[in-house]
Design an enzyme around this catalytic site. Structure first.
Site, mmCIF file in Angstrom:
data_model
loop_
_atom_site.group_PDB
_atom_site.id
_atom_site.type_symbol
_atom_site.label_atom_id
_atom_site.label_comp_id
_atom_site.label_asym_id
_atom_site.label_seq_id
_atom_site.Cartn_x
_atom_site.Cartn_y
_atom_site.Cartn_z
ATOM 1 N N ASN A 11 0.881 -1.173 0.000
ATOM 2 C CA ASN A 11 0.000 0.000 0.000
ATOM 3 C C ASN A 11 0.911 1.213 0.000
ATOM 4 O OD1 ASN A 11 -1.793 2.041 0.380
ATOM 5 N ND2 ASN A 11 -2.446 1.436 2.443
ATOM 6 N N TRP A 12 1.053 1.807 -1.177
ATOM 7 C CA TRP A 12 1.986 2.944 -1.294
ATOM 8 C C TRP A 12 1.414 4.217 -0.676
ATOM 9 C CZ3 TRP A 12 3.699 2.195 -7.126
ATOM 10 C CH2 TRP A 12 4.664 1.174 -7.174
ATOM 11 N N LYS A 13 0.136 4.214 -0.346
ATOM 12 C CA LYS A 13 -0.521 5.416 0.199
ATOM 13 C C LYS A 13 -0.269 6.587 -0.760
ATOM 14 C CE LYS A 13 -0.184 3.283 4.679
ATOM 15 N NZ LYS A 13 -0.110 3.405 6.129
ATOM 16 N N HIS A 93 -9.668 1.368 5.047
ATOM 17 C CA HIS A 93 -8.349 1.593 5.670
ATOM 18 C C HIS A 93 -8.506 2.588 6.821
ATOM 19 C CE1 HIS A 93 -4.204 2.729 6.311
ATOM 20 N NE2 HIS A 93 -3.873 1.618 5.700
ATOM 21 N N GLU A 95 -6.787 4.967 7.779
ATOM 22 C CA GLU A 95 -6.547 6.381 7.448
ATOM 23 C C GLU A 95 -7.793 7.000 6.803
ATOM 24 O OE1 GLU A 95 -2.901 5.731 5.301
ATOM 25 O OE2 GLU A 95 -1.966 5.157 7.184
ATOM 26 N N GLU A 165 -5.526 -4.682 10.519
ATOM 27 C CA GLU A 165 -4.482 -3.682 10.740
ATOM 28 C C GLU A 165 -4.748 -2.947 12.050
ATOM 29 O OE1 GLU A 165 -2.532 -2.431 6.805
ATOM 30 O OE2 GLU A 165 -4.325 -1.232 6.975
ATOM 31 N N GLY A 171 2.315 2.528 10.689
ATOM 32 C CA GLY A 171 3.264 3.629 10.517
ATOM 33 C C GLY A 171 3.973 4.046 11.790
ATOM 34 N N SER A 211 3.313 -1.990 10.346
ATOM 35 C CA SER A 211 4.767 -2.086 10.532
ATOM 36 C C SER A 211 5.325 -3.473 10.224
ATOM 37 C CB SER A 211 5.160 -1.624 11.943
ATOM 38 O OG SER A 211 4.739 -0.287 12.150
ATOM 39 N N GLY A 232 2.865 -0.868 4.263
ATOM 40 C CA GLY A 232 3.048 0.529 3.877
ATOM 41 C C GLY A 232 4.521 0.839 3.680
ATOM 42 N N GLY A 233 5.154 1.374 4.715
ATOM 43 C CA GLY A 233 6.536 1.868 4.636
ATOM 44 C C GLY A 233 7.523 0.899 4.008
HETATM 45 P P1 13P Z 1 2.936 0.515 7.639
HETATM 46 O O1 13P Z 1 3.428 -0.792 7.041
HETATM 47 O O2 13P Z 1 3.727 1.701 7.148
HETATM 48 O O3 13P Z 1 2.811 0.444 9.111
HETATM 49 O O4 13P Z 1 1.462 0.745 7.058
HETATM 50 C C1 13P Z 1 0.564 -0.292 7.166
HETATM 51 C C2 13P Z 1 -0.639 0.064 6.378
HETATM 52 O O5 13P Z 1 -1.360 0.980 6.707
HETATM 53 C C3 13P Z 1 -0.937 -0.742 5.186
HETATM 54 O O6 13P Z 1 -2.200 -0.468 4.698
#
Ligand code: 13P
Length: 253
Positions: A11-13, A93, A95, A165, A171, A211, A232-233
């Protein structure tokens, strides 16, 4: 027990436009043997989707409209996503829930819209730290799962991937412990068994997100109810993402 094919999704956001997305896929070299064992998905920003289609992985959008078409300025419909080769769409999600106020009702409408068009939701759920500390983990997950899947039939739910999640792990660099992750995943599978059937629950893939990184992926992906990751990261760099794909391959090898 069904052998569930692990699904690793980036998930590149709000990172990587078309140029960076093309650069990533050019550096991201997959082995044919890996592709048979693991499903790989990249959730890119809308305008980068066309830069990553036609490769050896599935393409996901990070959001969609819950409406078919019409006067909804700034929205993107599921049929438009389908036209550019999208297979999966992230829904719910944290966010989007916390920053954009998305409700379970809207998440449900999106899940239905996605399934109606033959695409597959990656339906995200998860509790905040306050909810966990108040002892509300199960009730939060139950509400999100029940409301998010409302009206979706057996056949439909089999086309959904669930992503657990925990919000406090997204994050933050803090990862759920293997015990916490396994407990929550088993809980979600149990909820699906109650809503549908144990056989269906056994087939649904449940990803862990929060994470996940090369240093903890082997342990998390080795747990019985964890069928992949939503990352994500650690999915922004092709080498790091490839390492996660390899962990997923190893989890079934
Ligand atoms: P991180 O891997 O950066 O914690 O993000 C997880 C995420 O929100 C995937 O959708």
């Amino acid at each position: 027990m069904t052998l569930r094919k692990p699904i690793i999704a980036a998930n590149w956001k709000m990172n990587k436009g078309p140029a960076e997305a093309s650069e990533f896929v050019a550096h991201f070299k997959l082995e044919a043997a890996d592709l048979e064992k693991v499903e790989i998905v990249i959730a890119a920003p809308f305008i980068a989707l066309s830069s990553i289609t036609g490769k050896n992985f599935a393409v996901a959008a990070q959001n969609c409209s819950d409406k078919e078409s019409g006067a909804y300025t700034g929205e993107i419909s599921v049929s438009m996503l389908k036209e550019v080769g999208v297979e999966y769409v992230l829904t719910g999600h944290s966010e989007r829930r916390s920053l954009y106020g998305e409700t379970d009702l809207e998440v449900n409408a999106k899940n239905c819209q996605i399934l109606d068009h033959g695409l597959k939701p990656i339906f995200c759920i998860g509790e905040t730290l306050a909810e966990r500390e108040a002892g509300n983990l199960k009730s939060v997950l139950k509400t999100q799962v029940t409301e998010g899947l409302k009206g979706i039939c057996n056949e439909g739910v089999l086309n959904c991937v669930v992503a657990y999640e925990p919000v406090w792990a997204i994050g933050t660099g803090v990862t759920a412990s293997p015990e916490q992750a396994q407990e929550a995943h088993a809980m979600v599978r149990g909820l699906i068994a109650e809503l549908y059937t144990p056989e269906i629950a056994d087939q649904i893939r449940i990803q862990y997100g929060g994470s996940m990184k090369p240093a903890n992926a082997d342990e998390l992906l080795g747990l019985p109810d964890i069928d992949g990751g939503l990352v994500g990261g650690a999915a922004l760099d092709p080498e790091s993402f490839l390492s996660l794909v390899r962990s997923a391959v190893n989890s079934v090898s």
